[in-house]
Design a protein around this motif. Structure first.
Motif, PDB file in Angstrom:
ATOM      1  N   ASN A  29       0.845  -1.198   0.000  1.00  0.00           N
ATOM      2  CA  ASN A  29       0.000   0.000   0.000  1.00  0.00           C
ATOM      3  C   ASN A  29       0.880   1.248   0.000  1.00  0.00           C
ATOM      4  O   ASN A  29       1.650   1.471   0.938  1.00  0.00           O
ATOM      5  CB  ASN A  29      -0.926   0.002   1.220  1.00  0.00           C
ATOM      6  N   ALA A  31       0.814   4.684   0.670  1.00  0.00           N
ATOM      7  CA  ALA A  31      -0.064   5.630   1.360  1.00  0.00           C
ATOM      8  C   ALA A  31      -0.037   7.005   0.714  1.00  0.00           C
ATOM      9  O   ALA A  31      -1.043   7.727   0.728  1.00  0.00           O
ATOM     10  CB  ALA A  31       0.337   5.726   2.835  1.00  0.00           C
ATOM     11  N   SER A  34      -2.562   6.659  -1.876  1.00  0.00           N
ATOM     12  CA  SER A  34      -3.743   5.865  -1.502  1.00  0.00           C
ATOM     13  C   SER A  34      -3.935   4.734  -2.501  1.00  0.00           C
ATOM     14  O   SER A  34      -5.038   4.492  -3.012  1.00  0.00           O
ATOM     15  CB  SER A  34      -5.000   6.748  -1.445  1.00  0.00           C
TER      16      SER A  34
END
Length: 268
Positions: A29, A31, A34
């Motif tokens: 992931n 961040a 997103s």
């Protein structure tokens, strides 16, 4: 060391043992965007199989980007060849639709390299203490152009290798001028999908690396840099219906050169 290679080298970095192939899937992931990045990972193992224990050593990471409308599974020939020799091969599944973002895909390749470094430091990870600091970004066609975008911005990439790399948006040709790591560009002189003169040649010529090579395979075709793929083959049929080299012949040439240059990247 700048030039076009014209000889086929015999493999120069043969490992003491041939490893079995382990496999797993991790969704990393990012961040900052997103963004989930599902990644298929194949790695050296003593027993092989899904989620098998990784062999005891530290292994370089190779991140390979797929071509336009070609899935990660079109590159089985690469992990079957390279994992037994001691490499972790990572293939993102992202940007596989009809409207891919080349910029995002290039960032995905870079992020996977950083994420695998973190996996090597994570005591709870399957890859704990098994990931070396050596990482190569790779790609075919769209993924090849995206590998240029990745190598131009990631400080963790120590070398770049790509196959029939396509011009991208943002421009891989322009991004090549920021690349100083050792680079190996494969092309086929019978590639009608991403012709050398408009794609690989300008990428190669713009590279700022003092160690760069371009291998132009005589009669080499675009889709033969991967396993058989219906979408790629259909597209190539319209412009090049008769091929004069086989997939096995083309990939034998690729791996002869790659094995020599992996030795150069990692052990000199």
């Amino acid at each position: 060391m700048i030039g076009t290679l014209v000889l086929i080298f015999s493999p120069a970095c043969t490992k003491a043992q041939a490893y079995a192939i382990g496999s797993t899937t991790i969704t990393f992931n990012d961040a900052s965007r997103s963004r989930p990045i599902e990644t298929k990972i194949f790695y050296p193992s003593d027993i092989g199989g899904v989620d098998a224990t990784i062999a005891s050593d530290q292994f370089p990471v190779l991140v390979l980007g797929h071509g336009f409308l070609m899935g990660w599974d079109s590159y089985q020939v690469y992990w079957e060849e390279l994992v037994p020799e001691g490499y972790i091969v990572c293939l993102p599944t992202t940007e596989s639709g009809p409207l891919p973002s080349h910029g995002d895909f290039g960032q995905d390749l870079s992020f996977i390299i950083a994420a695998m470094q973190e996996e090597g430091l994570n005591a709870n990870s399957l890859f704990y203490d098994a990931v070396s600091s050596q990482a190569v970004v790779m790609g075919h066609s769209m993924g090849g152009g995206s590998s240029v975008l990745s190598a131009s911005s990631s400080p963790l990439v120590i070398a770049m290798v790509n196959f029939a790399a396509a011009e991208t948006n943002p421009s891989a040709i322009s991004a090549a001028s920021s690349i100083t790591v050792p680079s190996l560009i494969f092309s086929g002189d019978d590639d009608c999908v991403t012709p050398e003169a408009q794609n690989q040649d300008p990428i190669y010529n713009n590279l700022a690396s003092s160690c760069k090579y371009k291998v132009s395979i005589i009669s080499g075709a675009h889709c033969l840099f991967a396993n058989s793929n219906a979408v790629c083959s259909l597209g190539e049929t319209f412009c090049n219906p008769t091929l004069s080299i086989t997939r096995d012949e083309q990939m034998d040439i690729v791996f002869s050169f790659q094995n020599f240059l992996y030795y150069f990247f990692f052990f000199t």
